[in-house]
Motif scaffolding. Structure first.
Motif, short mmCIF file in Angstrom:
data_model
loop_
_atom_site.label_atom_id
_atom_site.label_comp_id
_atom_site.label_asym_id
_atom_site.label_seq_id
_atom_site.Cartn_x
_atom_site.Cartn_y
_atom_site.Cartn_z
N LEU A 14 54.91 3.01 99.43
CA LEU A 14 56.11 3.66 99.93
C LEU A 14 56.06 5.17 99.73
CD1 LEU A 14 58.92 1.12 98.97
CD2 LEU A 14 57.90 1.56 101.22
N SER A 15 55.36 5.61 98.71
CA SER A 15 55.17 7.04 98.50
C SER A 15 54.35 7.63 99.65
CB SER A 15 54.48 7.29 97.16
OG SER A 15 54.33 8.66 96.95
N GLU A 16 53.29 6.95 100.03
CA GLU A 16 52.48 7.39 101.17
C GLU A 16 53.29 7.35 102.46
OE1 GLU A 16 48.46 5.96 101.72
OE2 GLU A 16 48.33 5.50 99.58
N TYR A 17 54.08 6.28 102.62
CA TYR A 17 54.93 6.15 103.81
C TYR A 17 55.92 7.31 103.88
CZ TYR A 17 58.60 4.45 106.89
OH TYR A 17 59.54 4.35 107.88
N SER A 18 56.58 7.61 102.76
CA SER A 18 57.57 8.70 102.71
C SER A 18 56.92 10.03 103.05
CB SER A 18 58.21 8.78 101.32
OG SER A 18 58.92 7.62 101.03
N ASN A 19 55.76 10.28 102.48
CA ASN A 19 55.05 11.53 102.76
C ASN A 19 54.68 11.63 104.24
OD1 ASN A 19 55.22 12.41 100.10
ND2 ASN A 19 53.25 11.52 99.54
N GLN A 82 64.30 -6.57 101.79
CA GLN A 82 64.02 -7.20 103.09
C GLN A 82 64.71 -6.43 104.21
OE1 GLN A 82 65.34 -11.23 102.56
NE2 GLN A 82 63.44 -11.87 101.57
N LEU A 83 65.97 -6.05 104.00
CA LEU A 83 66.69 -5.27 105.01
C LEU A 83 66.00 -3.93 105.25
CD1 LEU A 83 70.41 -5.85 103.94
CD2 LEU A 83 69.18 -6.93 105.85
N PHE A 84 65.53 -3.31 104.18
CA PHE A 84 64.83 -2.04 104.28
C PHE A 84 63.57 -2.17 105.13
CE2 PHE A 84 61.29 0.42 102.41
CZ PHE A 84 61.68 1.69 102.81
N ILE A 85 62.76 -3.18 104.84
CA ILE A 85 61.51 -3.38 105.60
C ILE A 85 61.83 -3.63 107.07
CG2 ILE A 85 59.50 -4.90 105.91
CD1 ILE A 85 59.28 -2.96 103.52
N ARG A 86 62.84 -4.42 107.35
CA ARG A 86 63.23 -4.66 108.74
C ARG A 86 63.68 -3.37 109.42
NH1 ARG A 86 66.63 -9.78 107.08
NH2 ARG A 86 64.94 -11.28 106.94
N ALA A 87 64.31 -2.49 108.66
CA ALA A 87 64.81 -1.24 109.23
C ALA A 87 63.69 -0.27 109.58
CB ALA A 87 65.79 -0.58 108.25
N ILE A 88 62.62 -0.26 108.81
CA ILE A 88 61.56 0.73 109.05
C ILE A 88 60.42 0.20 109.90
CG2 ILE A 88 62.10 2.03 106.97
CD1 ILE A 88 59.54 0.82 105.71
N ALA A 89 60.34 -1.10 110.08
CA ALA A 89 59.26 -1.70 110.87
C ALA A 89 59.79 -2.11 112.24
CB ALA A 89 58.68 -2.91 110.15
N SER A 90 59.01 -1.84 113.26
CA SER A 90 59.38 -2.24 114.61
C SER A 90 58.10 -2.45 115.41
CB SER A 90 60.24 -1.16 115.27
OG SER A 90 59.47 0.00 115.48
N LEU A 91 58.26 -2.92 116.63
CA LEU A 91 57.08 -3.11 117.48
C LEU A 91 56.41 -1.77 117.77
CD1 LEU A 91 58.35 -5.81 120.00
CD2 LEU A 91 56.73 -6.10 118.12
N SER A 92 57.20 -0.72 117.92
CA SER A 92 56.63 0.59 118.22
C SER A 92 56.10 1.29 116.96
CB SER A 92 57.65 1.48 118.93
OG SER A 92 58.77 1.67 118.10
N ASP A 93 56.66 0.95 115.80
CA ASP A 93 56.22 1.50 114.52
C ASP A 93 55.98 0.36 113.53
OD1 ASP A 93 56.08 4.29 114.77
OD2 ASP A 93 58.26 4.49 114.57
N PRO A 94 54.90 -0.39 113.70
CA PRO A 94 54.66 -1.52 112.79
C PRO A 94 54.35 -1.04 111.38
CG PRO A 94 52.79 -1.21 114.23
CD PRO A 94 53.84 -0.24 114.68
N LEU A 95 54.64 -1.87 110.42
CA LEU A 95 54.37 -1.58 109.02
C LEU A 95 53.39 -2.62 108.50
CD1 LEU A 95 55.12 0.03 106.42
CD2 LEU A 95 56.77 -1.77 105.97
N VAL A 96 52.28 -2.14 107.97
CA VAL A 96 51.27 -3.03 107.42
C VAL A 96 51.03 -2.62 105.97
CG1 VAL A 96 48.90 -3.87 107.59
CG2 VAL A 96 50.17 -3.28 109.66
N LEU A 97 51.19 -3.55 105.05
CA LEU A 97 50.95 -3.29 103.64
C LEU A 97 49.77 -4.12 103.16
CD1 LEU A 97 54.58 -3.50 102.15
CD2 LEU A 97 53.23 -1.44 102.55
N PHE A 98 48.81 -3.47 102.56
CA PHE A 98 47.69 -4.15 101.94
C PHE A 98 47.88 -4.00 100.44
CE2 PHE A 98 45.96 -3.11 106.09
CZ PHE A 98 45.39 -4.32 106.45
N LEU A 99 48.22 -5.06 99.78
CA LEU A 99 48.46 -5.03 98.34
C LEU A 99 47.29 -5.67 97.64
CD1 LEU A 99 52.21 -6.08 98.39
CD2 LEU A 99 51.25 -3.78 98.36
N ASP A 100 46.67 -4.93 96.77
CA ASP A 100 45.50 -5.42 96.06
C ASP A 100 45.85 -5.72 94.63
OD1 ASP A 100 42.96 -6.06 95.31
OD2 ASP A 100 42.24 -4.01 95.31
#
Length: 100
Positions: A14-19, A82-100
């Motif tokens: 989320l820090s990278e996303y915010s930046n 969950q509401l937050f993720i739905r708000a920032i992710a869309s078909l035009s701006d997909p959100l992909v998280l790779f958690l290791d």
């Protein structure tokens, strides 16, 4: 041995996303802020308390989250996240998280 901080991988993502949003300019910040506030309204403090980097987008909350019992706080956090993720992710701006 150092123990990992809870949610540190999500915090880093989320820090990278915010930046990235900030780098895209004021119009993008306002667009994303509007989507987030529309989705979670006054509960934004629940997220910024856990992920301070989101304050770059939504600003500092004016009120602190209401104190609730531990289990209720966990449920509230999961629901708001969950509401937050739905708000920032869309078909035009997909959100992909790779958690290791």
């Amino acid at each position: 041995l150092e123990q990992a901080k809870p949610l540190s991988a999500i915090d880093s993502a989320l820090s990278e996303y915010s930046n990235d949003i900030v780098r895209q300019g004021q119009q993008k910040i306002l667009q994303v802020r509007e989507s987030i506030i529309e989705a979670i309204n006054t509960d934004v403090g629940v997220l910024t308390e856990t992920f301070p980097c989101l304050s770059k987008i939504v600003g500092k909350p004016t009120t602190a989250p209401t104190e609730v019992h531990f289990i209720a706080a966990q449920h509230r956090f999961k629901f708001i996240f969950q509401l937050f993720i739905r708000a920032i992710a869309s078909l035009s701006d997909p959100l992909v998280l790779f958690l290791d």
